[in-house]
Write a protein that holds these residues in place. Structure first.
Motif, PDB file in Angstrom:
ATOM      1  N   SER A   1      83.852  78.212  43.211  1.00  0.00           N
ATOM      2  CA  SER A   1      83.127  79.432  42.811  1.00  0.00           C
ATOM      3  C   SER A   1      84.007  80.458  42.109  1.00  0.00           C
ATOM      4  CB  SER A   1      82.470  80.068  44.038  1.00  0.00           C
ATOM      5  OG  SER A   1      83.392  80.251  45.081  1.00  0.00           O
ATOM      6  N   THR A   2      85.099  80.001  41.506  1.00  0.00           N
ATOM      7  CA  THR A   2      85.947  80.934  40.760  1.00  0.00           C
ATOM      8  C   THR A   2      85.506  81.062  39.307  1.00  0.00           C
ATOM      9  OG1 THR A   2      87.537  79.126  40.456  1.00  0.00           O
ATOM     10  CG2 THR A   2      87.966  80.693  42.239  1.00  0.00           C
ATOM     11  N   SER A   3      84.504  80.272  38.904  1.00  0.00           N
ATOM     12  CA  SER A   3      83.941  80.376  37.549  1.00  0.00           C
ATOM     13  C   SER A   3      82.591  79.661  37.527  1.00  0.00           C
ATOM     14  CB  SER A   3      84.882  79.751  36.503  1.00  0.00           C
ATOM     15  OG  SER A   3      84.992  78.354  36.710  1.00  0.00           O
ATOM     16  N   GLY A   4      81.906  79.759  36.392  1.00  0.00           N
ATOM     17  CA  GLY A   4      80.710  78.957  36.146  1.00  0.00           C
ATOM     18  C   GLY A   4      79.592  79.146  37.143  1.00  0.00           C
TER      19      GLY A   4
ATOM     20  N   GLY B   1      79.232  78.261  40.314  1.00  0.00           N
ATOM     21  CA  GLY B   1      79.597  78.743  41.641  1.00  0.00           C
ATOM     22  C   GLY B   1      79.802  80.239  41.697  1.00  0.00           C
ATOM     23  N   LEU B   2      80.472  80.782  40.689  1.00  0.00           N
ATOM     24  CA  LEU B   2      80.692  82.231  40.653  1.00  0.00           C
ATOM     25  C   LEU B   2      79.371  82.972  40.497  1.00  0.00           C
ATOM     26  CD1 LEU B   2      82.558  84.671  40.623  1.00  0.00           C
ATOM     27  CD2 LEU B   2      82.896  84.303  38.160  1.00  0.00           C
ATOM     28  N   ALA B   3      78.475  82.453  39.668  1.00  0.00           N
ATOM     29  CA  ALA B   3      77.162  83.088  39.496  1.00  0.00           C
ATOM     30  C   ALA B   3      76.387  83.097  40.815  1.00  0.00           C
ATOM     31  CB  ALA B   3      76.365  82.368  38.416  1.00  0.00           C
ATOM     32  N   ILE B   4      76.470  81.996  41.574  1.00  0.00           N
ATOM     33  CA  ILE B   4      75.784  81.937  42.870  1.00  0.00           C
ATOM     34  C   ILE B   4      76.412  82.935  43.843  1.00  0.00           C
ATOM     35  CG2 ILE B   4      75.369  80.491  44.902  1.00  0.00           C
ATOM     36  CD1 ILE B   4      75.061  78.098  42.992  1.00  0.00           C
ATOM     37  N   ALA B   5      77.734  82.974  43.892  1.00  0.00           N
ATOM     38  CA  ALA B   5      78.411  83.902  44.798  1.00  0.00           C
ATOM     39  C   ALA B   5      78.034  85.345  44.482  1.00  0.00           C
ATOM     40  CB  ALA B   5      79.929  83.713  44.698  1.00  0.00           C
ATOM     41  N   ARG B   6      77.999  85.693  43.200  1.00  0.00           N
ATOM     42  CA  ARG B   6      77.645  87.065  42.807  1.00  0.00           C
ATOM     43  C   ARG B   6      76.176  87.362  43.108  1.00  0.00           C
ATOM     44  NH1 ARG B   6      80.862  90.304  39.972  1.00  0.00           N
ATOM     45  NH2 ARG B   6      79.072  91.299  38.959  1.00  0.00           N
ATOM     46  N   ALA B   7      75.307  86.361  42.941  1.00  0.00           N
ATOM     47  CA  ALA B   7      73.887  86.562  43.241  1.00  0.00           C
ATOM     48  C   ALA B   7      73.669  86.791  44.735  1.00  0.00           C
ATOM     49  CB  ALA B   7      73.068  85.369  42.757  1.00  0.00           C
ATOM     50  N   PHE B   8      74.393  86.050  45.571  1.00  0.00           N
ATOM     51  CA  PHE B   8      74.305  86.272  47.020  1.00  0.00           C
ATOM     52  C   PHE B   8      74.801  87.672  47.378  1.00  0.00           C
ATOM     53  CE2 PHE B   8      74.815  81.487  48.281  1.00  0.00           C
ATOM     54  CZ  PHE B   8      73.509  81.254  47.918  1.00  0.00           C
ATOM     55  N   ALA B   9      75.935  88.062  46.787  1.00  0.00           N
ATOM     56  CA  ALA B   9      76.500  89.380  47.069  1.00  0.00           C
ATOM     57  C   ALA B   9      75.546  90.492  46.634  1.00  0.00           C
ATOM     58  CB  ALA B   9      77.848  89.526  46.368  1.00  0.00           C
TER      59      ALA B   9
ATOM     60  N   ASN C   1      79.473  73.298  45.888  1.00  0.00           N
ATOM     61  CA  ASN C   1      79.353  73.347  44.431  1.00  0.00           C
ATOM     62  C   ASN C   1      80.547  72.719  43.707  1.00  0.00           C
ATOM     63  OD1 ASN C   1      78.163  74.580  41.834  1.00  0.00           O
ATOM     64  ND2 ASN C   1      80.226  75.454  41.895  1.00  0.00           N
ATOM     65  N   ALA C   2      81.671  72.553  44.387  1.00  0.00           N
ATOM     66  CA  ALA C   2      82.876  72.051  43.720  1.00  0.00           C
ATOM     67  C   ALA C   2      82.611  70.675  43.117  1.00  0.00           C
ATOM     68  CB  ALA C   2      84.029  71.979  44.710  1.00  0.00           C
TER      69      ALA C   2
ATOM     70  N   VAL D   1      80.705  87.092  51.184  1.00  0.00           N
ATOM     71  CA  VAL D   1      80.915  85.804  50.532  1.00  0.00           C
ATOM     72  C   VAL D   1      82.368  85.360  50.637  1.00  0.00           C
ATOM     73  CG1 VAL D   1      80.657  84.497  48.391  1.00  0.00           C
ATOM     74  CG2 VAL D   1      79.119  86.401  48.853  1.00  0.00           C
ATOM     75  N   THR D   2      82.564  84.075  50.896  1.00  0.00           N
ATOM     76  CA  THR D   2      83.867  83.435  50.713  1.00  0.00           C
ATOM     77  C   THR D   2      83.788  82.599  49.448  1.00  0.00           C
ATOM     78  OG1 THR D   2      84.329  83.327  53.090  1.00  0.00           O
ATOM     79  CG2 THR D   2      85.561  81.829  51.667  1.00  0.00           C
ATOM     80  N   ILE D   3      84.698  82.864  48.512  1.00  0.00           N
ATOM     81  CA  ILE D   3      84.760  82.053  47.299  1.00  0.00           C
ATOM     82  C   ILE D   3      85.927  81.079  47.412  1.00  0.00           C
ATOM     83  CG2 ILE D   3      83.622  83.760  45.840  1.00  0.00           C
ATOM     84  CD1 ILE D   3      86.401  84.503  44.722  1.00  0.00           C
ATOM     85  N   ASN D   4      85.883  80.034  46.610  1.00  0.00           N
ATOM     86  CA  ASN D   4      86.893  78.974  46.666  1.00  0.00           C
ATOM     87  C   ASN D   4      86.997  78.337  45.295  1.00  0.00           C
ATOM     88  OD1 ASN D   4      86.333  75.746  46.776  1.00  0.00           O
ATOM     89  ND2 ASN D   4      88.231  76.265  47.816  1.00  0.00           N
ATOM     90  N   GLY D   5      88.182  77.907  44.941  1.00  0.00           N
ATOM     91  CA  GLY D   5      88.318  77.183  43.684  1.00  0.00           C
ATOM     92  C   GLY D   5      89.704  77.306  43.097  1.00  0.00           C
ATOM     93  N   LEU D   6      89.843  76.715  41.922  1.00  0.00           N
ATOM     94  CA  LEU D   6      91.117  76.691  41.226  1.00  0.00           C
ATOM     95  C   LEU D   6      91.130  77.733  40.119  1.00  0.00           C
ATOM     96  CD1 LEU D   6      91.415  72.811  40.862  1.00  0.00           C
ATOM     97  CD2 LEU D   6      92.400  74.244  42.661  1.00  0.00           C
TER      98      LEU D   6
END
Length: 262
Positions: free
Chosen positions: A14-17, A19-27, A92-93, A33-38
């Motif tokens: 969720s650091t881009s694309g 996943g990030l859109a979903i994390a921001r929508a939840f927030a 989502n990864a 939210v806990t985000i994860n990614g490279l």
């Protein structure tokens, strides 16, 4: 009060694309939210801080390696400990590699299966007991149109995404009497930075214009001839977390411009 106020979510990749859109929508709906990614550490920190600043929620980052089951399990346990509960899990990864099966690199096959499918198993296994105990939970797996149909040269990805749909159905049945739903969202081609970066090389390789690449290559399978947007995927994820969606479980929901209707 947002739709997800008092809820705590974790979104992998969720650091881009998407996943990030979903994390921001939840927030935006009030969830921590806990985000994860490279990615670049400074860029990730900027995204994490922006979620907190934009929506007034708490946002954590986990650098868990999705190739490693112990890392995935620890990520879930740490998220639950930090926020008190883990109510929403989005697996989502994902990664992709394209090659004929007889030439498909063994390490790429292993990585795609582990990150796209096995990591989801470990995350669900760790998160489900708490959800069952609290009689509420939402598990959403980002699948793909390739969970429903195949394309050549994508043997690992197609296998993993078909597996995700099977895992989704099984978890849905096991959790059905515990207030927990499990669904998959199956996008077609989504407009992301990753897709955008592929266009110049494809233009050069095929001798096409940018518009031809989009219409005749990337969107060849999508009857609408339009890319799915990350915000459309995120909106569906939010809906699946609502009380209105509590009887939707075990479903693989295509968002693919009609691709799998053909």
């Amino acid at each position: 009060m947002g739709l997800l106020s008092s809820k705590n979510a974790l979104v992998t990749g969720s650091t881009s694309g998407i996943g990030l859109a979903i994390a921001r929508a939840f927030a935006a709906e009030g969830a921590n939210v806990t985000i994860n990614g490279l990615g670049d550490a400074a860029a990730i920190e900027a995204e994490r801080a922006a979620i907190e600043a934009d929506f007034g929620v708490q946002c954590r980052y986990s650098g868990a390696n999705m190739m490693n089951g112990e890392d995935v399990t620890a990520m879930i346990e740490q998220a639950e400990a930090a926020f008190g509960t883990l109510d929403i899990l989005v697996n989502n990864a994902g990664i992709q590699h394209v090659a004929p099966i007889e030439e498909f690199p063994d390490d790429k096959w292993e990585a795609i299966i582990r990150i796209n499918l096995v990591a989801a198993f470990y995350a669900i296994k760790a998160a489900l007991p708490g959800m069952k105990a609290r009689k509420w939970g939402r598990i959403i797996n980002t699948s793909s149109a390739h969970a429903l149909v195949a394309s050549p040269f994508k043997s690992a990805y197609v296998s993993a995404k078909h597996g995700v749909s099977g895992l989704t159905k099984t978890v849905a049945l096991e959790a059905a009497e515990h207030g927990v739903t499990c669904n998959s969202i199956a996008p077609g081609y989504v407009w992301t930075p990753l897709v955008e970066k592929q266009i110049p090389d494809t233009m050069k390789a095929r001798g096409m214009t940018e518009q031809q690449v989009k219409h005749d290559v990337l969107l060849a399978a999508q009857p609408t001839k339009e890319f799915v947007t990350v915000d459309e995927i995120a909106a569906l994820a939010v809906f699946l977390c609502s009380d209105a969606a509590k009887q939707i479980t075990g479903a693989t929901l295509p968002v693919d411009g009609g691709w799998t209707a053909q």
